[in-house]
Design a protein around this motif. Structure first.
Motif, short mmCIF file in Angstrom:
data_model
loop_
_atom_site.label_atom_id
_atom_site.label_comp_id
_atom_site.label_asym_id
_atom_site.label_seq_id
_atom_site.Cartn_x
_atom_site.Cartn_y
_atom_site.Cartn_z
N LEU A 17 0.83 -1.21 0.00
CA LEU A 17 0.00 0.00 0.00
C LEU A 17 0.86 1.26 0.00
CD1 LEU A 17 -2.83 1.25 0.14
CD2 LEU A 17 -2.64 1.20 2.64
N GLU A 18 1.91 1.26 0.82
CA GLU A 18 2.77 2.44 0.86
C GLU A 18 3.49 2.67 -0.47
OE1 GLU A 18 4.09 2.97 5.51
OE2 GLU A 18 5.09 1.43 4.36
N ASN A 19 3.88 1.58 -1.11
CA ASN A 19 4.48 1.71 -2.44
C ASN A 19 3.50 2.37 -3.40
OD1 ASN A 19 7.26 0.41 -3.25
ND2 ASN A 19 6.47 -0.81 -1.55
N LEU A 20 2.23 1.97 -3.31
CA LEU A 20 1.23 2.56 -4.20
C LEU A 20 0.97 4.02 -3.82
CD1 LEU A 20 -1.18 -0.50 -4.45
CD2 LEU A 20 0.45 0.31 -6.16
N GLN A 21 1.03 4.31 -2.53
CA GLN A 21 0.89 5.72 -2.11
C GLN A 21 2.04 6.55 -2.65
OE1 GLN A 21 0.54 4.80 2.12
NE2 GLN A 21 -1.51 5.67 2.17
N MET A 22 3.23 5.97 -2.66
CA MET A 22 4.38 6.69 -3.23
C MET A 22 4.12 6.97 -4.72
SD MET A 22 6.43 7.36 -0.88
CE MET A 22 7.59 8.19 -1.95
N GLY A 23 3.54 5.99 -5.39
CA GLY A 23 3.25 6.19 -6.80
C GLY A 23 2.26 7.31 -7.04
N SER A 24 1.39 7.56 -6.07
CA SER A 24 0.32 8.53 -6.28
C SER A 24 0.69 9.96 -5.90
CB SER A 24 -0.92 8.11 -5.48
OG SER A 24 -0.69 8.36 -4.11
N ILE A 25 1.97 10.17 -5.58
CA ILE A 25 2.39 11.51 -5.13
C ILE A 25 1.98 12.62 -6.09
CG2 ILE A 25 4.46 12.95 -4.89
CD1 ILE A 25 5.74 10.89 -3.34
N THR A 26 2.11 12.34 -7.38
CA THR A 26 1.83 13.39 -8.36
C THR A 26 0.36 13.39 -8.79
OG1 THR A 26 2.42 11.92 -10.15
CG2 THR A 26 4.16 13.30 -9.28
N ALA A 27 -0.44 12.47 -8.25
CA ALA A 27 -1.84 12.37 -8.67
C ALA A 27 -2.73 13.22 -7.76
CB ALA A 27 -2.29 10.92 -8.64
N GLU A 28 -3.95 13.35 -8.17
CA GLU A 28 -4.96 14.08 -7.41
C GLU A 28 -5.30 13.27 -6.14
OE1 GLU A 28 -7.14 17.02 -6.45
OE2 GLU A 28 -6.15 17.08 -8.41
N PRO A 29 -5.06 13.82 -4.93
CA PRO A 29 -5.28 13.01 -3.71
C PRO A 29 -6.71 12.49 -3.59
CG PRO A 29 -4.11 15.04 -3.19
CD PRO A 29 -4.51 15.14 -4.63
N SER A 30 -7.67 13.28 -4.06
CA SER A 30 -9.06 12.85 -3.89
C SER A 30 -9.40 11.65 -4.76
CB SER A 30 -10.00 14.01 -4.22
OG SER A 30 -9.82 14.37 -5.57
N GLU A 31 -8.54 11.36 -5.73
CA GLU A 31 -8.83 10.22 -6.61
C GLU A 31 -8.06 8.96 -6.22
OE1 GLU A 31 -8.11 11.90 -10.47
OE2 GLU A 31 -9.84 13.24 -10.26
N PHE A 32 -7.38 9.03 -5.05
CA PHE A 32 -6.55 7.90 -4.65
C PHE A 32 -7.34 6.60 -4.53
CE2 PHE A 32 -4.77 5.15 -1.37
CZ PHE A 32 -3.52 4.91 -1.92
N ALA A 33 -8.47 6.67 -3.86
CA ALA A 33 -9.24 5.44 -3.60
C ALA A 33 -9.68 4.80 -4.92
CB ALA A 33 -10.45 5.76 -2.72
N ARG A 34 -10.13 5.64 -5.85
CA ARG A 34 -10.58 5.11 -7.13
C ARG A 34 -9.42 4.47 -7.90
NH1 ARG A 34 -11.30 9.15 -11.79
NH2 ARG A 34 -9.11 8.53 -11.85
N ASP A 35 -8.28 5.17 -7.91
CA ASP A 35 -7.11 4.62 -8.62
C ASP A 35 -6.64 3.31 -7.98
OD1 ASP A 35 -7.22 6.77 -10.26
OD2 ASP A 35 -5.62 7.90 -9.26
N LEU A 36 -6.70 3.29 -6.65
CA LEU A 36 -6.27 2.09 -5.94
C LEU A 36 -7.15 0.90 -6.35
CD1 LEU A 36 -4.35 0.96 -3.75
CD2 LEU A 36 -6.13 1.47 -2.08
N ASP A 37 -8.45 1.12 -6.35
CA ASP A 37 -9.37 0.05 -6.76
C ASP A 37 -9.03 -0.43 -8.17
OD1 ASP A 37 -10.68 0.12 -4.42
OD2 ASP A 37 -12.38 1.32 -5.13
N ARG A 38 -8.73 0.51 -9.04
CA ARG A 38 -8.43 0.16 -10.43
C ARG A 38 -7.20 -0.71 -10.56
NH1 ARG A 38 -9.09 5.46 -14.12
NH2 ARG A 38 -11.32 5.64 -13.74
N VAL A 39 -6.10 -0.31 -9.91
CA VAL A 39 -4.88 -1.11 -10.09
C VAL A 39 -5.01 -2.46 -9.39
CG1 VAL A 39 -3.40 0.90 -10.40
CG2 VAL A 39 -3.56 -0.15 -8.15
N LEU A 40 -5.78 -2.50 -8.30
CA LEU A 40 -5.95 -3.79 -7.62
C LEU A 40 -6.85 -4.71 -8.44
CD1 LEU A 40 -6.17 -2.76 -3.86
CD2 LEU A 40 -4.21 -3.59 -5.14
N ALA A 41 -7.77 -4.11 -9.19
CA ALA A 41 -8.59 -4.94 -10.07
C ALA A 41 -7.74 -5.50 -11.21
CB ALA A 41 -9.75 -4.12 -10.63
N LEU A 42 -6.77 -4.69 -11.65
CA LEU A 42 -5.89 -5.13 -12.72
C LEU A 42 -4.93 -6.22 -12.25
CD1 LEU A 42 -5.32 -4.23 -15.68
CD2 LEU A 42 -3.51 -2.78 -14.75
#
Ligand SMILES: Nc1ncnc2c1ncn2[C@@H]1O[C@H](COP(=O)(O)OP(=O)(O)O)[C@@H](O)[C@H]1O
Ligand SMILES: [Mg+2]
Lengths: 305, 241
Positions: free
Chosen positions: B98-123
């Protein structure tokens, strides 16, 4: 038994101060692999900042509530010491990054000498003192005419240390900045690839290290009531010993190492010879380096790459 | 109409006095999968890292999404939404998945973190079973999935993948290539893929480049390159695994 208990209380108090300083050594080492020899002097400078702030607040502004004064002194010392350490990193260490390995170390030794000389010249070579800030104690029990006491000062040190360690733990393990710091410790190139500003993260590490050293400096001043320009060295080396004992790079190790060094020092003073208490603490450094170089909490580094 | 996303012009990169890239030109258009193949030591990883500013190009220019990024610091390039899953995966091994994925999201919109997380976990469903585990404890295939997932958390406009199949079992390679294909087809993600596994890469990619010794020697559509005699003999012999 009663002597042991009393020394336990004293040792934990002293160890809290060492632990707070040790975190600074361990954090900076973790992120840029440098032993920051000037960190003990940053601690000493913070005690002077606290001293000046205390005198200004009480005599000029006439703040009479000790609790308020202490709180304000703590904040002022943390802010100014952070600024000092931030500046030191920018001027003395950052330009040398990527140079040969010993360069920043030598620069840090230079900084250490500069800071203690600067304070000696501007504040004078003698001990500076403040009137006792906090007086009073609890007598826990008395046995064989020996009262075991816990002073208010000690309680404050325990409390402040515990609160700050909790904040610090939260910062490192739960926040963006803390994650960025840990990422930089592990792989700066990858951290930059995901968008971490590595230089800024290193700056923030020096700021946090200094803030914790300033807490230690303020507590030290309140506990002993005096400070001199030379007080960076011995506590600095002891805190460094604590960091090595705990495993340099390990944050819990720094705290545990600090408490252990505090206990070794006070127990040694009580049961052996007080004159040799520093020797006892430094022997720990030598023994650790020989027999347990990775320290108590050090990483054996057996991860898959 | 095609939009240019990445343009590399005349790029030369040095390690000390050794020239690793000797004037590279290539481009990646929006929505494409472009692959770069070449032997070990050709300079493929050097090009990927040069695009990200580390090492820096000594000559030439690199443009990304209309910005000249040739002299930009690495973290600022990342902020333009150019993400890389680099050679060797470079998982933060002492951090959790999870922390690795949080590191990946540094440049992304924080409010979209949960949605992006669901997406990559589905992948990569394997990662959701490992979410609290330290990166260093994952298997090689899981680490590669994590490296790609971490890059995807940045909501990249361009995803650079450096040898994602290296050292992985064929089945895992298939999963990863399928994921890349899905991302491109369904979300229009632009991918620039470095591979030694030329056959799979060329089948997957719209276009490809061949690098030899720091220079681009051939380019064309994936199909053209697959049929090319030089490529057949140099990169595909016995390579249909
Ligand atoms: N960090 C480095 N320092 C010096 N030389 C390097 C470094 N990285 C790669 N090289 C050299 O640059 C050339 C290209 O390497 P690389 O980009 O890793 O090739 P590829 O990814 O195609 O296998 C090789 O000759 C390699 O030895
Ligand atoms: Mg490579």
């Amino acid at each position: 038994m009663e002597v042991f208990l009393q020394q336990l209380i004293n040792g934990i108090t002293l160890g809290s101060i060492y632990g707070l300083i040790a975190i600074g050594y361990t954090m900076v080492f973790g992120i840029i692999g440098m032993v920051n020899f000037a960190h003990g002097d940053v601690f000493m400078v913070s005690a002077f900042i606290a001293l000046v702030a205390f005198l200004l607040l009480t005599s000029f502004l006439g703040i009479s509530s000790i609790a308020l004064a202490l709180f304000l002194v703590l904040i002022v010392a943390m802010l100014f010491t952070s600024l000092v350490n931030w500046t030191i990193e920018r001027l003395a260490y950052r330009p040398l990054r990527g140079s040969f390995r010993l360069a920043p170390l030598i620069s840090a030794i230079g900084m250490s000498i500069f800071l203690s000389n600067f304070v000696q010249v501007t504040q004078g070579p003698r001990n500076k003192s403040i009137p006792p800030m906090v007086q009073g104690e609890f007598v826990l029990f008395t046995k064989n005419d020996y009262p075991v006491t816990l002073s208010f000062k000690q309680l404050i040190i325990w409390f402040v240390t515990a609160v700050l360690l909790a904040c610090f733990w939260y910062l490192v393990s739960k926040t963006r900045l803390g994650r960025a710091q840990r990422a930089c410790e592990q792989d700066q190139k990858m951290a930059a690839l995901v968008g971490v500003d590595v230089d800024r993260t290193i700056s923030m590490t020096f700021v946090i290290a200094a803030a914790l050293a300033a807490v230690a400096g303020t507590m030290y001043l309140m506990y002993y009531g005096v400070v001199s320009f030379a007080d960076g060295f011995v506590p600095g080396v002891k805190a460094f010993t604590a960091a090595v004992l705990g495993g340099i790079g390990s944050l819990p190790g720094a705290v545990v190492g600090g408490i252990l060094i505090g206990l070794i020092e006070t127990m040694w003073s009580a049961y052996f010879s007080i004159d040799y208490k520093d020797v006892a603490a430094f022997s720990v450094l030598a023994i650790t380096l020989i027999f347990l170089p990775q320290g108590l909490f050090g990483r054996p580094d057996v991860e898959k790459v | 109409m095609t939009t240019r996303l990445l343009t590399v012009r005349g790029v030369k990169t040095f390690y000390g006095r050794v020239m690793a890239l000797k004037g590279v030109d290539l481009e990646v258009n929006e929505g494409e999968i472009v692959t770069l193949i070449g032997a070990n030591g050709a300079g493929k990883s050097t090009l990927m890292m040069t695009v990200c500013g580390n090492p820096r190009a000594r000559e030439g220019t690199i443009e990304f999404a209309g910005h000249d990024i040739t002299r930009l610091p690495t973290h600022e390039i990342a902020r333009l939404k150019l993400a890389q899953a680099p050679e060797g995966r470079r998982i933060f091994s002492r951090m959790t998945v999870l922390e690795n994925l949080q590191m990946g999201s540094i440049t992304a919109e924080p409010s979209e973190f949960a949605r992006d997380l669901d997406r990559v976990l589905a992948l990569f469903p394997r990662l959701s079973q490992r979410i609290g585990q330290r990166g260093g404890t994952l298997s090689g295939g899981e680490q590669q999935m994590l490296a790609i997932a971490r890059a995807l958390m940045a909501q990249p406009r361009l995803l650079l993948l450096d040898e994602p199949s290296l050292g992985l079992a064929p089945l895992v390679v298939r999963q990863i290539f399928d994921a890349i294909k899905t991302l491109n087809a369904e979300s229009g993600l632009t991918v620039f893929l470095v591979e030694q596994n030329a056959y799979h890469a060329l089948k997957l990619a719209h276009r490809g480049y061949v690098m030899v010794n720091g220079r681009i020697t051939l380019s064309g559509t994936g199909r053209e390159l697959l049929e090319h005699s030089e490529i057949k003999s140099a990169y595909l012999e016995g390579g249909r695994h």
